[in-house]
Design a protein around this motif. Structure first.
Motif, PDB file in Angstrom:
ATOM      1  N   GLN A   5      -4.139  -0.864   7.351  1.00 15.66           N
ATOM      2  CA  GLN A   5      -3.226  -0.824   6.238  1.00 15.66           C
ATOM      3  C   GLN A   5      -3.094  -2.203   5.604  1.00 15.66           C
ATOM      4  OE1 GLN A   5       1.325   0.098   6.288  1.00 15.66           O
ATOM      5  NE2 GLN A   5       0.226   1.979   5.748  1.00 15.66           N
ATOM      6  N   GLU A   6      -3.325  -2.256   4.304  1.00 16.28           N
ATOM      7  CA  GLU A   6      -3.183  -3.491   3.551  1.00 16.28           C
ATOM      8  C   GLU A   6      -1.725  -3.697   3.155  1.00 16.28           C
ATOM      9  OE1 GLU A   6      -7.055  -1.351   2.454  1.00 16.28           O
ATOM     10  OE2 GLU A   6      -4.921  -0.835   2.508  1.00 16.28           O
ATOM     11  N   SER A   7      -1.330  -4.942   3.084  1.00 16.20           N
ATOM     12  CA  SER A   7      -0.001  -5.258   2.595  1.00 16.20           C
ATOM     13  C   SER A   7      -0.022  -6.609   1.900  1.00 16.20           C
ATOM     14  CB  SER A   7       1.031  -5.260   3.728  1.00 16.20           C
ATOM     15  OG  SER A   7       0.724  -6.246   4.702  1.00 16.20           O
ATOM     16  N   LEU A  20      -3.363 -11.222   1.172  1.00 11.67           N
ATOM     17  CA  LEU A  20      -3.191  -9.867   1.678  1.00 11.67           C
ATOM     18  C   LEU A  20      -3.422  -9.850   3.177  1.00 11.67           C
ATOM     19  CD1 LEU A  20      -5.197  -7.854  -1.007  1.00 11.67           C
ATOM     20  CD2 LEU A  20      -2.708  -7.986  -0.804  1.00 11.67           C
ATOM     21  N   THR A  21      -2.692  -8.996   3.849  1.00  6.82           N
ATOM     22  CA  THR A  21      -2.824  -8.840   5.286  1.00  6.82           C
ATOM     23  C   THR A  21      -3.241  -7.414   5.607  1.00  6.82           C
ATOM     24  OG1 THR A  21      -1.200 -10.557   5.809  1.00  6.82           O
ATOM     25  CG2 THR A  21      -1.594  -8.886   7.488  1.00  6.82           C
ATOM     26  N   CYS A  22      -4.155  -7.281   6.529  1.00  8.07           N
ATOM     27  CA  CYS A  22      -4.563  -5.978   7.040  1.00  8.07           C
ATOM     28  C   CYS A  22      -4.044  -5.833   8.461  1.00  8.07           C
ATOM     29  CB  CYS A  22      -6.082  -5.838   7.013  1.00  8.07           C
ATOM     30  SG  CYS A  22      -6.671  -4.205   7.522  1.00  8.07           S
ATOM     31  N   THR A  23      -3.236  -4.825   8.675  1.00  8.30           N
ATOM     32  CA  THR A  23      -2.714  -4.534   9.999  1.00  8.30           C
ATOM     33  C   THR A  23      -3.513  -3.392  10.611  1.00  8.30           C
ATOM     34  OG1 THR A  23      -0.491  -5.261   9.381  1.00  8.30           O
ATOM     35  CG2 THR A  23      -0.688  -3.871  11.332  1.00  8.30           C
ATOM     36  N   GLN A  79      -3.900  -8.498  13.275  1.00  6.15           N
ATOM     37  CA  GLN A  79      -3.979  -8.569  11.825  1.00  6.15           C
ATOM     38  C   GLN A  79      -5.054  -9.545  11.389  1.00  6.15           C
ATOM     39  OE1 GLN A  79       0.024  -9.872  10.916  1.00  6.15           O
ATOM     40  NE2 GLN A  79       0.708  -7.780  10.492  1.00  6.15           N
ATOM     41  N   THR A  81      -6.269 -11.575   7.564  1.00  8.64           N
ATOM     42  CA  THR A  81      -5.697 -11.928   6.283  1.00  8.64           C
ATOM     43  C   THR A  81      -6.755 -12.430   5.313  1.00  8.64           C
ATOM     44  OG1 THR A  81      -3.568 -12.499   7.286  1.00  8.64           O
ATOM     45  CG2 THR A  81      -4.035 -13.447   5.138  1.00  8.64           C
ATOM     46  N   THR A 110      -5.002  -1.324  -1.878  1.00  9.11           N
ATOM     47  CA  THR A 110      -3.808  -1.732  -2.594  1.00  9.11           C
ATOM     48  C   THR A 110      -4.218  -2.419  -3.894  1.00  9.11           C
ATOM     49  OG1 THR A 110      -1.701  -2.937  -2.410  1.00  9.11           O
ATOM     50  CG2 THR A 110      -3.629  -3.963  -1.396  1.00  9.11           C
TER      51      THR A 110
END
Length: 116
Positions: A5-7, A20-23, A79, A81, A110
């Motif tokens: 999930q990107e955030s 952006l961070t990918c969890t 994560q 980034t 995203t």
């Protein structure tokens, strides 16, 4: 069962840094032979691979983006980034994180808009 999930912010101003961070859940980012990528798709254009980080921590970048791209990780949080500096409106795109080479699991993506 791996999920990504990107955030991060959906709007970034020109000249600033896109972050952006990918969890990742359902698997460790340090699992042997794992490979984690950032890929983007500007509106109306093809997918563009930006860069990757492997399970060893080694990073790889698109030659055309390398000077402004940095990928790092936080293994304690599972994560990784993306940072893209000095962005312009041409960097507006849907940004995806993905696992594998070739990718087999993807985040939903995203949209990041670069605009003042």
């Amino acid at each position: 069962q791996v999920q990504l999930q990107e955030s991060g912010p959906g709007l970034v101003k020109p000249s600033q840094t896109l972050s952006l961070t990918c969890t990742v859940s359902g698997g460790s980012i340090t699992t042997n032979y794992a490979y984690w990528s950032w890929i983007r798709q500007p509106p109306g254009k093809a997918l563009e691979w930006m860069g990757s980080i492997a399970y060893s921590g080694s990073t790889y970048y698109n030659t055309f983006l390398k000077s402004h791209t940095s990928i790092s990780w936080d293994t304690s949080k599972n994560q990784f980034t993306l940072r893209l500096s000095s962005v312009t409106p041409e960097d507006t795109a849907v940004y995806f994180c993905a696992r594998g080479r070739p990718p087999d699991y993807w985040g939903e993506g995203t949209l990041v808009t670069v605009s003042s």
